[in-house]
Design a protein around this motif. Sequence first.
Motif, PDB file in Angstrom:
ATOM      1  N   GLY A  65       0.818  -1.220   0.000  1.00 40.65           N
ATOM      2  CA  GLY A  65       0.000   0.000   0.000  1.00 40.65           C
ATOM      3  C   GLY A  65       0.845   1.259   0.000  1.00 40.65           C
ATOM      4  O   GLY A  65       0.519   2.251  -0.670  1.00 40.65           O
ATOM      5  N   ARG A  66       1.949   1.235   0.758  1.00 40.31           N
ATOM      6  CA  ARG A  66       2.854   2.396   0.799  1.00 40.31           C
ATOM      7  C   ARG A  66       3.661   2.528  -0.482  1.00 40.31           C
ATOM      8  O   ARG A  66       3.907   3.625  -0.977  1.00 40.31           O
ATOM      9  N   THR A  67       4.078   1.386  -1.013  1.00 41.81           N
ATOM     10  CA  THR A  67       4.971   1.395  -2.175  1.00 41.81           C
ATOM     11  C   THR A  67       4.240   1.711  -3.465  1.00 41.81           C
ATOM     12  O   THR A  67       4.788   2.373  -4.357  1.00 41.81           O
ATOM     13  N   LYS A  68       2.990   1.261  -3.583  1.00 43.43           N
ATOM     14  CA  LYS A  68       2.207   1.458  -4.811  1.00 43.43           C
ATOM     15  C   LYS A  68       0.896   2.177  -4.476  1.00 43.43           C
ATOM     16  O   LYS A  68      -0.186   1.587  -4.500  1.00 43.43           O
ATOM     17  N   PRO A  69       0.964   3.466  -4.173  1.00 43.06           N
ATOM     18  CA  PRO A  69      -0.254   4.203  -3.807  1.00 43.06           C
ATOM     19  C   PRO A  69      -1.287   4.257  -4.921  1.00 43.06           C
ATOM     20  O   PRO A  69      -2.474   4.482  -4.654  1.00 43.06           O
ATOM     21  N   ALA A  70      -0.851   4.048  -6.159  1.00 43.14           N
ATOM     22  CA  ALA A  70      -1.807   4.069  -7.275  1.00 43.14           C
ATOM     23  C   ALA A  70      -2.673   2.814  -7.310  1.00 43.14           C
ATOM     24  O   ALA A  70      -3.669   2.773  -8.040  1.00 43.14           O
ATOM     25  N   TRP A  71      -2.317   1.798  -6.526  1.00 39.77           N
ATOM     26  CA  TRP A  71      -3.115   0.578  -6.481  1.00 39.77           C
ATOM     27  C   TRP A  71      -4.240   0.792  -5.463  1.00 39.77           C
ATOM     28  O   TRP A  71      -4.127   0.474  -4.281  1.00 39.77           O
TER      29      TRP A  71
END
Length: 377
Positions: free
Chosen positions: A19-25
Amino acid sequence: MSVKLDAKTVHDRLTEWLGRTKPAWQGLTVAPMDVVLGSGFSAEIFFVDVEYRENDAPVRRTLVVRRQPQTFEVVFESDLTLQANMMAALDARGDLPVPPWVGKEDDATILGAPFLVMGRVEGQAATQRPNYNVEGWLVDRTPAERMGLFRNALTALAKLHEIDWRDGFQFLSRPDRGAPGLEQYLGYLVEWHAARGQGRKLPILDAAMRWVLENRPEQTDTCVLWGDPTPSNVMWRADGSVAALIDWELAALGPRELDLAWWLYFDDLFSRRFGVTRLEGLPTRDETVAIYEAAAGRKLGDLDYYDVVVALRMALVAVGAFDRQVSLGNIAATNTSADNNLMTLYIAEKLGLPLPELGSDFRDFMRNLTPVEEAAE
């Protein structure tokens, strides 16, 4: 001592990290998993199913999590950083087939060790165990199809070598080991050889180290090297095209001949050297060189020299594997296989040295790796 992480902890921590690494997900969910990490049972690679929305479109995919190995170091200075940098740089280019890049984490407290995450690629590799010449999907393909599969892999290798290393791959350069290219590559082997030697007498390895330093060619180029180009590190689609090139822990700068010599070395190892008949249709050594040269649009230099260099590197890997087997109690420290194995046999044949004895010590050493009873007779 590592702390055991139960399945729920692994799930929750990985969900938070993604969630932190891929906020666009948006709306990310991670499927339950049963993997348990730590306490000597370290799953270094595991798969995770995720769902999310990106650009208003639903996405369902499988990710691959690869942790930093917690076992004995077999490859000198091996860590995830080099692999991560290579995969991220290649994925960003978009002109070579590699697994989709997700990210890397250096904080060992999250999953018990640093880790990287990539997208899973659908495809099949030519496995080393069981030997792809004996068993597996490649056996079921026609000779013409096998030739096409290897041709596609060699063409992808030639495309990799077209990259200008100064265009996003400067991280491969180690100026402390010399000028970029063969000098740096040999500097790495010198350090590896010294680290693995530990004051032991390793006559064949020592002779090979001297030989490659004294016989280096004058004219070489500097390419981005895969480092470990073998059929087991190529993922092919059902139609024979290359889905992905994988495993970048040996990436480096150096002459393109090093990568092709490594491919040829393993082709020989998993056929003639293991006492196995190569599958019909797989390109011979001369055909492999011709395929690569046609794809690269240039002739290769003296492969006899690079044959010895890559054999030396593989022999150094074998010493690391030997030391690991000793540390695990699988073989005695007095076992002679550190300098008497298939890798040193190859070197001895190339350099006209006395051939090593491949007897019971060698079979004991290989028992936990790849059985080669036929080759050891």
